[in-house]
Scaffold this active site. Structure first.
Site, PDB file in Angstrom:
ATOM      1  N   ALA A 515     -84.557  91.355  34.462  1.00 14.44           N
ATOM      2  CA  ALA A 515     -85.661  92.171  33.952  1.00 14.44           C
ATOM      3  C   ALA A 515     -86.477  92.697  35.121  1.00 14.44           C
ATOM      4  O   ALA A 515     -86.755  91.973  36.077  1.00 14.44           O
ATOM      5  CB  ALA A 515     -86.548  91.335  33.045  1.00 14.44           C
ATOM      6  N   LYS A 516     -86.829  93.957  35.059  1.00 12.43           N
ATOM      7  CA  LYS A 516     -87.692  94.511  36.088  1.00 12.43           C
ATOM      8  C   LYS A 516     -89.114  94.478  35.549  1.00 12.43           C
ATOM      9  O   LYS A 516     -89.570  95.406  34.895  1.00 12.43           O
ATOM     10  CB  LYS A 516     -87.266  95.938  36.422  1.00 12.43           C
ATOM     11  CG  LYS A 516     -87.963  96.472  37.653  1.00 12.43           C
ATOM     12  CD  LYS A 516     -87.445  97.832  38.041  1.00 12.43           C
ATOM     13  CE  LYS A 516     -88.082  98.280  39.357  1.00 12.43           C
ATOM     14  NZ  LYS A 516     -89.503  97.960  39.465  1.00 12.43           N
ATOM     15  N   LEU A 517     -89.770  93.383  35.831  1.00 15.24           N
ATOM     16  CA  LEU A 517     -91.093  93.176  35.239  1.00 15.24           C
ATOM     17  C   LEU A 517     -92.120  94.099  35.882  1.00 15.24           C
ATOM     18  O   LEU A 517     -91.995  94.500  37.032  1.00 15.24           O
ATOM     19  CB  LEU A 517     -91.506  91.718  35.422  1.00 15.24           C
ATOM     20  CG  LEU A 517     -90.526  90.714  34.810  1.00 15.24           C
ATOM     21  CD1 LEU A 517     -90.969  89.288  35.095  1.00 15.24           C
ATOM     22  CD2 LEU A 517     -90.388  90.937  33.312  1.00 15.24           C
ATOM     23  N   GLY A 705     -87.588  97.878  32.706  1.00 17.51           N
ATOM     24  CA  GLY A 705     -86.155  98.087  32.608  1.00 17.51           C
ATOM     25  C   GLY A 705     -85.439  96.950  33.295  1.00 17.51           C
ATOM     26  O   GLY A 705     -85.939  95.827  33.282  1.00 17.51           O
TER      27      GLY A 705
END
Length: 938
Positions: A515-517, A705
């Site tokens: 996850a691209k936090l 994303g």
DNA sequence: GTATACGGCTGTC
DNA sequence: GTCAGACAGATTCGG
DNA sequence: CCGAATCTGTCTGACGACAGCCGTATAC
């Protein structure tokens, strides 16, 4: 910290008792820290020797006979100096060795180092002719194009030097600068140029490099776009520094990279921007605000403005020449001006600099001050130049006059051979393609690679330069190593437009999707034994376990994406790590030191739910105390670069990740004041469906994303087109039986994707897939262009940015939503210039009544008439934009990362996105649903 | 003299 | 963060 | 086979919304 370990000594040999040869001084942790301290000290001293902090300067002066007497004047009011400058009339006496009668700061200390020899120069050097032409270079194609005159200030045609110097000569009786011009211009071929004979140092004050010399290099560099030429000029510049004034090398490097020190050093803010500077310019030039404004609109660059403005000023007294290291230390001293009244003192100093600067110096010193040198060369160009310069003009490791031919050193003899070869080739005598040159080039390229590599792991010019000066490239990697306490450049991912692209890029190679936090990147350095010297120099911090909690006394330092030190913004992180290290202390191999890569995200402390980026930004930045933390955060780790004395950078991601998961399991501290610690959510299933599911999941948790990361090194085909995955997985040696279609242009080259941690690279082994890249997922709006500002720099002749608004159907008004400057092609800018010409019928000076724009004051207003599709990443609550404000309460809605997509010819302004839609979109976003959000579509 | 509002700068994404 | 433009080098195409 | 045309990788700069911090001007 312990002994420094050679990083990436392959094979993870667990025990390396520092194997450094004693003959090779290494930059161990201790010396390094000492070094940093020394840097700081030096800086302080330099600054103190300046006018601003001057204290004992008088004394020192008296001792060293050659002193000038006037320093005291400076001591009382810097502000007055400017005036005095104008009024004094004594004629400057050129060349008299005490030529500084006026004493602006930046001058004249006797050189701290023995003066480099310069006698030869005067013998060999012909009279300095003031016209080093910007000539196309002999061995390169003649591509010395100038920049398009879009930036209007650039000299157009002819040699800039010639003209500028002529002018100078006219306006001043004594053209002292012309004497300082390099006898051979700095864009002379590397093989030909020889600093000790080709530079006239006879007028270098005290043997130190004058600022005008540096400025000359800037002029050449900014006049071209050719990277080859830029690199050559910078190389020659650094070579002259290395050979003639090594003590200035660091200052020169910082001045050309437009920085004041390593990123992670604290308190290096100038606090001067275009506004403050504009005032200084007005004061110095005597131009009215309106006149300056007009210049500004036309030129769009602070430096160009200052240059023009200063032209009108006649000085009766020639100020003493600026010197590189003094300019640098003066800037550094500005950094330390704090507190009440500091603003005035700053502007005073800036004014002095402006007064002292001549011709082109004005332009570049101004740009330097506003931190926008615009030279077409930053870090990387400079690093290659530094590497090459060291090859050619190496100082260390050899005795005087000695020139051993080895794998690094490019000797005079070699250079001569290359020159001979080249001239022969030009006459057509040789068929063989410049063998000698190729060999030498390869040598230098190797050096570049090394320097870049070392830099990425230890980005600090001071250390790099010292190491290079001491022993050139010998054992450079171990002398300037990856080290806990010194940040390394982060690895970046390359943007990816669609989920399917993952497979075209990686084939079937195993990867992890993470996850691209949406938070802030953090690089956390931890040690149970602080790097020596770290404490005195105020770097990092020791943390004792909080009373009543389990923990371990730890030294911690946290860096941001751009390597700024933000340790004191996150004490809660430090304590969590303390708890974590404590937890592991009973394991077979306790944690002693490590570097973690992670995302710091605002969370709801009760539920652990992730919060938005905007909420994270409410957090205080300085000297945060545990007691008053309002925004709780979580740490989400995704990589491990260093562990217990060893660099892991050379390991494949698979292994680094294993170590991370083994040794750094999640931790939820019982004390709610501490940060949570977790691993970033990830998905190892590579099935496209699963990946898609995961992607959607991440959107639900408010991530941007996913990041896709290759697990093992792999050789991949650069995709031909749709040809992917299916076949390319297995043997890499496909030898490509000329794949499928002959019509296909590319037949797929192969390239190796490393799975190692590659600092400072936007590697193809990390792919970022953000929702707003995706055609059908991001938010796009249809907005009306309603105003614009004058562009700067490259865009000085366009409208940029452009103000956009949405349509409020209730009132019929158009409400400003955001500015936009990204996504326009130059072609588009031209069209906009035509349609919204300044005096045309589609623009007005005063705001049309149907436009609602808060306090925004664009240079022109557009008559609303068309609709553009604008894409953005998120909606934000805005204190400045009125859009949808009436529907949401206090604040309006704006757009994060706005960019222009296309004109919507099919829509009139009433069909633009409405305020209601905007409000709806914002609300949908904060409810946390992902999903399609498209305004104005029927 | 203190409290507050504002503008400018810097840094995050 | 976003984006377009530009240079340099690699690859392919056209003759 | 060579030079021209095209593609790719990489670097650079020109700016977005916002937030906090800091210094200064203003109100009380």
């Amino acid at each position: 910290m312990k002994r420094s370990q050679p990083e990436e000594q392959q094979g993870a040999a667990p025990n390396k008792k520092s194997k450094q040869q004693s003959s090779v001084p290494t930059l161990t942790a201790s010396t390094k820290a000492a070094q940093e301290a020394a840097d700081a000290r030096l800086a302080r001293e330099l600054a103190e020797s300046e006018g601003l902090v001057l204290k004992e300067r008088k004394e020192r002066k008296r001792d060293s006979g050659s002193s000038k007497s006037r320093d005291m004047k400076l001591e009382k009011g810097n502000g007055k100096m400017v005036q005095q400058q104008d009024e004094q009339k004594p004629t400057p006496k050129l060349g008299s060795e005490d030529d500084s009668d006026d004493d602006l700061i930046i001058v004249d200390d006797p050189p701290p180092k023995p003066t480099p020899k310069k006698s030869l120069a005067s013998f060999f050097a012909p009279k300095p002719q003031p016209s080093p032409k910007l000539k196309p270079d002999p061995e390169q194609k003649p591509s010395t194009k100038r920049r398009p005159s879009a930036s209007p200030s650039k000299p157009s045609g002819g040699s800039f030097f010639a003209t500028s110097i002529k002018k100078e000569a006219k306006s001043t009786p004594v053209p002292s600068t012309s004497k300082l011009v390099a006898v051979k211009p700095l864009d002379t071929s590397l093989y030909e140029f020889n600093p000790s004979t080709d530079v006239d140092t006879s007028l270098w004050p005290g043997g130190r490099m004058p600022y005008s010399f540096l400025t000359e290099a800037f002029v050449i560099v900014s006049a071209t776009k050719s990277r080859l030429i830029i690199s050559r000029v910078l190389t020659n510049l650094l070579r002259t520094a290395i050979e003639l004034d090594p003590a200035s090398l660091q200052a020169i490097i910082y001045l050309t990279t437009n920085r004041l020190g390593p990123a992670h050093e604290k308190d290096l803010e100038l606090g001067i921007g275009s506004q403050v500077l504009g005032k200084a310019i007005r004061d110095v030039s005597g131009l009215t605000p309106a006149a300056v404004k007009a210049l500004s609109n036309k030129l769009g660059d602070a430096g160009d403005i200052a240059f023009e403005a200063k032209k009108t000023v006649r000085l009766l007294v020639q100020p003493t020449p600026l010197v590189c290291h003094k300019v640098f230390s003066t800037l550094l001293s500005l950094t330390r001006l704090k507190g009440s009244g500091s603003q005035d003192r700053k502007t005073a100093t800036v004014k002095q600099l402006l007064v002292a600067a001549k011709g082109e110096e004005v332009r570049f010193i101004t740009r330097t001050i506003v931190a926008n040198l615009r030279i077409g060369a930053v870090r990387l160009s400079l690093l290659t130049a530094l590497a090459r310069a060291t090859c050619l003009s190496r100082k260390g490791g050899v005795g005087e006059g000695e020139e051993p031919e080895d794998e690094w050193w490019v000797t005079k003899a070699e250079r001569a051979r290359v020159l001979k070869e080249l001239s022969a080739a030009r006459k057509g005598k040789i068929k063989v393609k410049e063998e000698e040159e190729r060999r030498v080039e390869q040598k230098m390229e190797k050096a570049e690679q090394l320097v870049r590599k070392v830099w990425a792991r230890h980005p600090q010019y001071g250390h790099l330069v010292d190491a290079l000066l001491a022993d050139a490239f010998i054992d450079l990697e171990t002398r300037v190593p990856l080290a806990v306490g010194t940040p390394l450049e982060p690895m970046l991912g390359s943007p990816t437009r669609a989920l399917t692209e993952i497979y075209t890029r990686l084939g079937q190679r195993p990867f992890v999707a993470e996850a691209k936090l949406d938070g802030q990147r953090g690089q956390i350095h931890v040690s149970t034994t602080a790097p020596e010297g770290a404490e005195e120099s105020g770097q990092g911090c020791w943390y004792d376990p909080l009373p009543g909690t389990e923990g371990k006394r730890l030294w911690v330092r946290v860096f941001s994406r751009h390597l700024l030190d933000m340790t004191d913004k996150y004490p809660d992180i430090a304590y969590t790590l303390s708890a974590l290290v404590h937890r592991e202390s009973t394991s077979a191999e306790p944690l002693t030191d490590f570097i973690l890569d992670c995302e710091i995200v605002a969370i709801d402390p009760a539920t652990g739910a992730l919060k938005t980026f905007q909420e994270l930004s409410y957090r205080s930045r300085k000297d945060v105390e545990m007691g008053d933390i309002k925004v709780r955060v979580g740490i989400y780790a995704f990589d491990l670069m260093y562990l217990n004395g060893e660099s892991l950078l050379g390991l494949p991601f698979r292994r680094r990740r294993e170590l991370l998961h083994e040794r750094f399991a999640p931790l939820k501290p019982s004390d709610v004041r501490l940060a949570r610690y977790d691993l970033v959510p990830s998905c190892t299933d590579n099935d496209p469906e699963k990946v898609k599911e995961f992607f959607e999941e991440t959107l639900k948790m408010k991530a941007e994303g996913i990041m896709v990361k290759l697990l093992d090194e792999a050789e991949v085909e650069v995709a031909s087109d749709e040809e992917e995955g299916s076949d390319s997985s297995g043997s890499p040696s496909t030898t490509s039986t000329s794949p499928s279609k002959p019509s296909m242009k590319r037949k797929g080259r192969r390239k190796v994707l490393p799975a190692t941690y590659e600092p400072d690279k936007r590697a193809d082994s990390w792919l970022k897939v953000k929702k707003d890249y995706l055609e059908d997922l991001g938010d796009s709006l249809d907005l009306i262009p309603i105003g614009a500002w004058h562009g700067n720099g490259r865009k000085a002749s366009w409208w940029s940015p452009i103000l956009l608004g949405c349509y409020d159907q209730d009132t019929g008004l158009i409400q400003a939503v955001c500015k936009c400057m990204s996504g326009f092609t130059d072609e588009k800018y031209k069209e906009i210039n035509v349609r919204y010409a300044l005096d045309g019928e589609n623009t007005t000076k005063i705001r049309p009544s149907e436009i609602e724009a808060g306090n925004l004051k664009p240079s022109v207003w557009f008559v609303p008439q068309e609709v553009w599709e604008i894409r953005g990443a998120d909606f934000t609550l805005s204190p400045v934009y009125p859009a949808a404000q009436s529907l949401l309460g206090e604040r309006g809605v704006s757009l994060r990362f706005p960019r222009f997509v296309k004109v919507r010819d099919d829509k009139g302004i009433e069909q633009a996105t409405s305020s209601e839609q905007l409000a709806g979109l914002y609300e949908r976003q904060s409810e946390g649903g992902g999903g399609k959000a498209r305004g104005g579509e029927e």
